[in-house]
Design a protein around this motif. Structure first.
Motif, PDB file in Angstrom:
ATOM      1  N   UNK A 224     -30.563 -30.346  15.450  1.00 10.43           N
ATOM      2  CA  UNK A 224     -30.747 -29.640  15.092  1.00 10.43           C
ATOM      3  C   UNK A 224     -30.879 -28.093  16.168  1.00 10.43           C
ATOM      4  N   UNK A 225     -31.693 -28.752  16.634  1.00 14.98           N
ATOM      5  CA  UNK A 225     -32.352 -28.050  18.069  1.00 14.98           C
ATOM      6  C   UNK A 225     -31.298 -27.709  18.519  1.00 14.98           C
ATOM      7  N   UNK A 226     -30.356 -28.863  18.954  1.00 18.55           N
ATOM      8  CA  UNK A 226     -29.291 -28.587  20.194  1.00 18.55           C
ATOM      9  C   UNK A 226     -28.232 -27.858  19.510  1.00 18.55           C
ATOM     10  N   UNK A 227     -27.887 -27.880  18.163  1.00 22.53           N
ATOM     11  CA  UNK A 227     -26.788 -26.322  17.852  1.00 22.53           C
ATOM     12  C   UNK A 227     -27.773 -24.921  17.539  1.00 22.53           C
ATOM     13  N   UNK A 228     -29.093 -25.322  17.226  1.00 28.65           N
ATOM     14  CA  UNK A 228     -29.891 -23.716  17.400  1.00 28.65           C
ATOM     15  C   UNK A 228     -29.392 -23.053  18.908  1.00 28.65           C
ATOM     16  N   UNK A 229     -29.938 -24.663  19.953  1.00 32.15           N
ATOM     17  CA  UNK A 229     -29.870 -23.830  21.895  1.00 32.15           C
ATOM     18  C   UNK A 229     -28.516 -23.243  21.900  1.00 32.15           C
ATOM     19  N   UNK A 235     -25.089 -16.375  22.052  1.00 36.29           N
ATOM     20  CA  UNK A 235     -25.642 -14.682  22.505  1.00 36.29           C
ATOM     21  C   UNK A 235     -25.763 -14.554  20.514  1.00 36.29           C
ATOM     22  N   UNK A 236     -26.175 -15.635  20.244  1.00 36.92           N
ATOM     23  CA  UNK A 236     -26.896 -15.215  18.637  1.00 36.92           C
ATOM     24  C   UNK A 236     -25.957 -15.378  18.024  1.00 36.92           C
ATOM     25  N   UNK A 237     -26.978 -14.671  16.977  1.00 32.80           N
ATOM     26  CA  UNK A 237     -25.317 -13.610  16.077  1.00 32.80           C
ATOM     27  C   UNK A 237     -25.987 -14.256  14.792  1.00 32.80           C
ATOM     28  N   UNK A 238     -25.619 -15.673  14.712  1.00 30.98           N
ATOM     29  CA  UNK A 238     -24.751 -16.733  13.839  1.00 30.98           C
ATOM     30  C   UNK A 238     -26.070 -17.737  12.759  1.00 30.98           C
ATOM     31  N   UNK A 239     -26.413 -17.785  12.014  1.00 31.56           N
ATOM     32  CA  UNK A 239     -26.817 -18.600  10.868  1.00 31.56           C
ATOM     33  C   UNK A 239     -28.453 -17.890  11.411  1.00 31.56           C
ATOM     34  N   UNK A 240     -28.294 -16.837  11.128  1.00 26.41           N
ATOM     35  CA  UNK A 240     -28.927 -15.296  10.349  1.00 26.41           C
ATOM     36  C   UNK A 240     -29.965 -15.184  12.143  1.00 26.41           C
ATOM     37  N   UNK A 241     -29.378 -15.669  13.317  1.00 29.81           N
ATOM     38  CA  UNK A 241     -29.922 -15.717  14.494  1.00 29.81           C
ATOM     39  C   UNK A 241     -29.477 -14.013  15.428  1.00 29.81           C
ATOM     40  N   UNK A 242     -30.724 -13.540  15.429  1.00 29.52           N
ATOM     41  CA  UNK A 242     -30.427 -11.832  16.305  1.00 29.52           C
ATOM     42  C   UNK A 242     -29.566 -12.163  17.139  1.00 29.52           C
ATOM     43  N   UNK A 243     -28.631 -11.321  17.395  1.00 26.28           N
ATOM     44  CA  UNK A 243     -27.774 -11.138  18.355  1.00 26.28           C
ATOM     45  C   UNK A 243     -28.704 -10.272  19.747  1.00 26.28           C
ATOM     46  N   UNK A 244     -29.000 -11.420  20.826  1.00 27.86           N
ATOM     47  CA  UNK A 244     -28.824 -10.851  22.255  1.00 27.86           C
ATOM     48  C   UNK A 244     -28.783  -9.836  23.162  1.00 27.86           C
ATOM     49  N   UNK A 245     -27.942  -8.772  22.041  1.00 27.46           N
ATOM     50  CA  UNK A 245     -27.555  -7.981  22.952  1.00 27.46           C
ATOM     51  C   UNK A 245     -27.844  -6.826  22.283  1.00 27.46           C
ATOM     52  N   UNK A 281     -37.478  -9.696  17.289  1.00 28.64           N
ATOM     53  CA  UNK A 281     -37.206 -10.965  17.251  1.00 28.64           C
ATOM     54  C   UNK A 281     -36.509 -11.643  17.880  1.00 28.64           C
ATOM     55  N   UNK A 282     -36.100 -11.209  18.369  1.00 32.24           N
ATOM     56  CA  UNK A 282     -35.853 -12.207  20.135  1.00 32.24           C
ATOM     57  C   UNK A 282     -37.203 -12.521  21.254  1.00 32.24           C
ATOM     58  N   UNK A 283     -38.243 -12.128  21.027  1.00 32.02           N
ATOM     59  CA  UNK A 283     -39.307 -12.448  21.604  1.00 32.02           C
ATOM     60  C   UNK A 283     -39.859 -13.341  20.328  1.00 32.02           C
ATOM     61  N   UNK A 284     -39.812 -13.394  19.234  1.00 29.87           N
ATOM     62  CA  UNK A 284     -40.284 -14.080  17.816  1.00 29.87           C
ATOM     63  C   UNK A 284     -39.008 -15.791  18.620  1.00 29.87           C
ATOM     64  N   UNK A 285     -38.227 -15.302  18.531  1.00 26.11           N
ATOM     65  CA  UNK A 285     -37.016 -16.642  18.122  1.00 26.11           C
ATOM     66  C   UNK A 285     -37.658 -17.599  19.895  1.00 26.11           C
ATOM     67  N   UNK A 286     -37.819 -16.482  20.392  1.00 28.84           N
ATOM     68  CA  UNK A 286     -38.361 -17.421  22.428  1.00 28.84           C
ATOM     69  C   UNK A 286     -39.283 -18.508  22.056  1.00 28.84           C
ATOM     70  N   UNK A 287     -40.416 -17.487  21.318  1.00 28.16           N
ATOM     71  CA  UNK A 287     -41.719 -18.226  21.884  1.00 28.16           C
ATOM     72  C   UNK A 287     -41.424 -19.706  20.622  1.00 28.16           C
ATOM     73  N   UNK A 288     -41.180 -19.643  19.399  1.00 27.10           N
ATOM     74  CA  UNK A 288     -40.545 -21.060  18.927  1.00 27.10           C
ATOM     75  C   UNK A 288     -39.522 -21.947  19.425  1.00 27.10           C
TER      76      UNK A 288
END
Length: 729
Positions: A224-229, A235-245, A281-288
């Protein structure tokens, strides 16, 4: 070394001067006249002597004098502010930077301060007055360097690679070396003292529950981590991940038309707000993700837990934990696996349907099993080709958890013996609008109990759909009225095709936790904006106001008993707070609770940099806050108690357990045992006279006050919970 020595010396001198001042004050209080003057003269002489020795850099002599007075006691807020300001001042005076080599030009090098202390004027909301604040600004070169290194920042409270230390006291347990406190008191002195005064015997069950939660071993689900990465790097945007732009800012129209300019300013403000939220949200995602990457090769790790002041348990590590987002939960799994067995295979299928949701989670268990079995092709495709295939898992309400379940079920079904397949996936059992379940049990409310699955039924009762149906009935009646005499008729007509369980769900969930009309309005307004309705902003606001009013009316009709208990709790709190006392109670597990809501006063401290205004808790309680917060806080203390009681029983039954407030997790093969235990503990909790004990404690602590009588209660039989299939499901 010099900086370290300087700081140590300053601390010791500060402690010495504070000690001499306190000694002087104590002596002055005991003596009068000439004696007082003599003491003051003696202390002043000693102060001058120390100052002169420091000026002459005769540090050994200073150390000898200070040694007898130096104590390792906590610093006051004022001392921290003064020392901190002095250290910042030293940094400003000594930290300089030079631009990178490629930016240098001929002539003297551009060496400039890295930090500047300056004043900033901020205009108030009324735009009539402004206030100046002292701020520390860092050079753009420093700022860029900080941004580049943010992902490498040190996170002190990481998950532990060994089991946490067992809790033995207020500050004894959890981490080996980092400061660990059993309760997050948020600076409330009264709450902190109540915890310190509580005996070890009184808190024994709380200690055992937190130790149980902390002993659960976790690991990272690498697939799962590999898919998230991959999604994040693209660029994010999928599966409720924030858009990196960022959202592009609208260009200012070349016009003097005030209407067009006003619309442009509105769009510009919204775009900037959206970009700020995306950045956060990008900062939060990076920390996680940074924690997940760091822990992915570990065999297992542990989360020490503590509680908030109401008794709800939380992992002490704040980023990647099972209380987090869908992404965090999808990345985490138990480090210890157990064979599925026939029971576990069935629960794994039910769990996958629950995660897909979209109404599927409201089917009977047989219906959920059938849903999963009817979508095996999509499940296998999701597991094999999560991003290259049909991406069925992305349509789930909890996509990353759904993906983890797809992978787990696919591996089990493809094995030679699915029943012996070892699963590491946590299976959830969630309460049905758990706050209302606790109120129904408190009030023995038969009607409310049926609405929130405390009673048996062929399929789960859906309180959100029930409230939505009642809201729709009210709106249909209102829509038939004449708009000239009943303006809300227009709002009702506009909302008729928008009312469903999702529109009212958040308001129903938070109603028992004290949601206000304004809170309900904002919740519904967010749902309407998410749908992209044809209403403009002003129309959406008006429709949200009307919908919030109707939703709260429907709630009062369906849960009258819950409202009467909430009103009684609020009235008791008002009586206590009117005497300038905080509301106190003890949870069924012995945890003392003191509501922390007090008025804050201003405290001015003159430092070497500027005068600081610090907030300081006063002795004056906030009456309104004490009243409105008590009902939700009391119910939170009860659901926290239920979770802890279940955790202890699961541990004694040899099961793995994790809790997220009203969501209990264990291995698939143990779900049936968990269901039995959590029902038994719920009945055990409410077999006790909880409201009677609460009233008795109020009368004992405030014998001069008169409290209202207990609210009337119904005749619901708590034993019905044992037969309720969908109480937690």
């Amino acid at each position: 070394m010099q900086a370290s020595f300087f700081i140590t010396r300053q601390i010791r001198i500060h402690n010495f001067l504070e000690k001499t001042k306190k000694k002087k004050d104590a002596k002055v209080e005991k003596r009068e006249g000439d004696e007082s003057g003599a003491v003051e003269k003696e202390q002043e002489k000693l102060r001058r002597k120390v100052t002169e020795l420091i000026r002459k850099q005769k540090l050994p002599a200073v150390r000898r004098i200070v040694k007898d007075y130096d104590e390792s006691r906590p610093w006051s807020q004022e001392a921290k502010a003064k020392v901190g300001s002095r250290l910042i001042e030293l940094l400003i005076h000594t930290a300089y930077i030079q631009p990178p080599a490629d930016q240098l030009c001929e002539g003297p090098p551009d060496i400039r301060p890295a930090f500047i202390h300056t004043a900033l004027s901020i205009t108030r909301v009324d735009k009539k007055t402004s206030r100046r604040y002292g701020v520390i600004k860092c050079d753009p070169v420093v700022l860029k360097g900080l941004e580049r290194s943010a992902r490498h920042m040190v996170i002190p409270y990481m998950p532990m690679l060994v089991p946490p230390v067992k809790w033995m006291g207020y500050d004894k347990g959890a981490y080996f070396f980092l400061p660990s406190y059993i309760m997050r008191t948020h600076g409330s002195k009264q709450q902190r003292e109540a915890m310190k005064l509580a005996s070890k015997a009184q808190l024994e069950q709380v200690f055992e529950a937190l130790d149980t939660l902390g002993s659960t071993k976790w690991r990272v689900n690498k697939r799962v981590l590999d898919v998230v990465d991959r999604i994040w790097n693209s660029g994010g945007r999928l599966a409720h991940l924030v858009d990196r732009d960022d959202v592009p800012l609208p260009e200012k129209p070349d016009t003097e038309d005030e209407t067009l300019l006003k619309k442009w300013k509105w769009k510009l403000r919204n775009a900037k707000k959206e970009n700020r939220e995306r950045h956060s949200l990008r900062c939060d995602t990076e920390l996680k993700l940074s924690v997940a990457r760091k822990m992915k090769d570990e065999e297992g790790f542990y989360y020490p837990h503590n509680v908030d002041f109401r008794g709800r348990a939380y992992p002490m590590h704040p980023y990647l934990n099972h209380l987090g987002s869908d992404m965090c939960r999808g990345i985490l799994e138990f480090a210890e696996g157990r064979p599925l067995g026939n029971v576990g295979l069935r629960w794994l299928k039910i769990h996958l349907a629950n995660l897909y949701a979209g109404g599927v989670d409201k089917l009977s268990y047989e219906g959920r099993v059938s849903f999963t079995e009817n979508h095996l092709d999509e499940i296998f495709d999701s597991a094999d080709k999560p991003l290259e295939g049909n991406r069925w898992w992305l349509r789930a309400e909890d996509p990353f958890q759904c993906l983890a379940a797809c992978i787990n079920l696919s591996e089990a079904l493809r094995s030679s013996s699915p029943e012996t397949y070892v699963s590491y996936l946590p299976i959830h059992q969630d309460g049905s609008c758990n706050g209302l379940q606790h109120y129904a049990a408190l009030g023995r409310d038969t009607l409310g109990a049926a609405a929130v699955n405390l009673m048996a039924g062929e399929k789960p009762a859906d309180v959100y759909s029930g409230i939505a149906a009642r809201v729709l009935d009210i709106m249909r009646e209102d829509a038939q009225k004449d708009p000239t005499s009943f303006p809300d008729a227009l709002q009702a007509r506009a909302l008729l095709d928008q009312v469903d369980r999702k529109l009212v769900k958040q308001t129903v969930m938070t109603s028992v936790y004290g949601v206000t009309y304004i809170g309900a309005r904002d919740q519904i307004m967010r749902r309407l904006k998410e749908r992209g309705t044809q209403l403009d902003d002003s129309q959406t606001f008006g429709a949200s106001c009307y919908a919030a009013k109707v939703t709260l009316t429907a709630l009062e009709e369906m849960f009258e008993a819950a409202r009467s208990i909430m009103s009684w709790l609020g009235e008791c709190a008002k009586i206590i707070a009117s005497e300038n006392q905080p509301v106190r109670w003890t949870t069924p597990l012995g945890l003392p609770v003191v509501q922390p809501y007090r008025k804050l006063g201003r405290h001015l401290i003159k430092t070497s940099l500027q005068i600081l205004t610090l907030q300081r808790e006063t002795e004056k309680v906030m009456v309104k806050r004490q009243r409105t917060a008590f009902p939700p806080n009391f119910v939170h203390s009860l659901d926290g108690s239920h979770m802890m009681m279940t955790a202890i029983a699961c541990k004694r039954a040899g099961m793995n357990f994790a809790g997220v407030h009203d969501s209990f997790w264990t291995h698939a093969c143990d779900v049936d045992k968990l269901n039995t235990i959590l029902r038994e503990k719920f009945i055990e909790l409410y077999d006790a006279p909880i409201l009677e004990n609460l009233l008795e404690s109020f009368e004992e602590s405030s014998p001069t006050l008169t409290f209202p009588p207990l609210p009337e209660r119904g005749d619901f039989d708590l034993r019905e919970v044992l037969r309720s299939t969908y109480f937690f499901n």
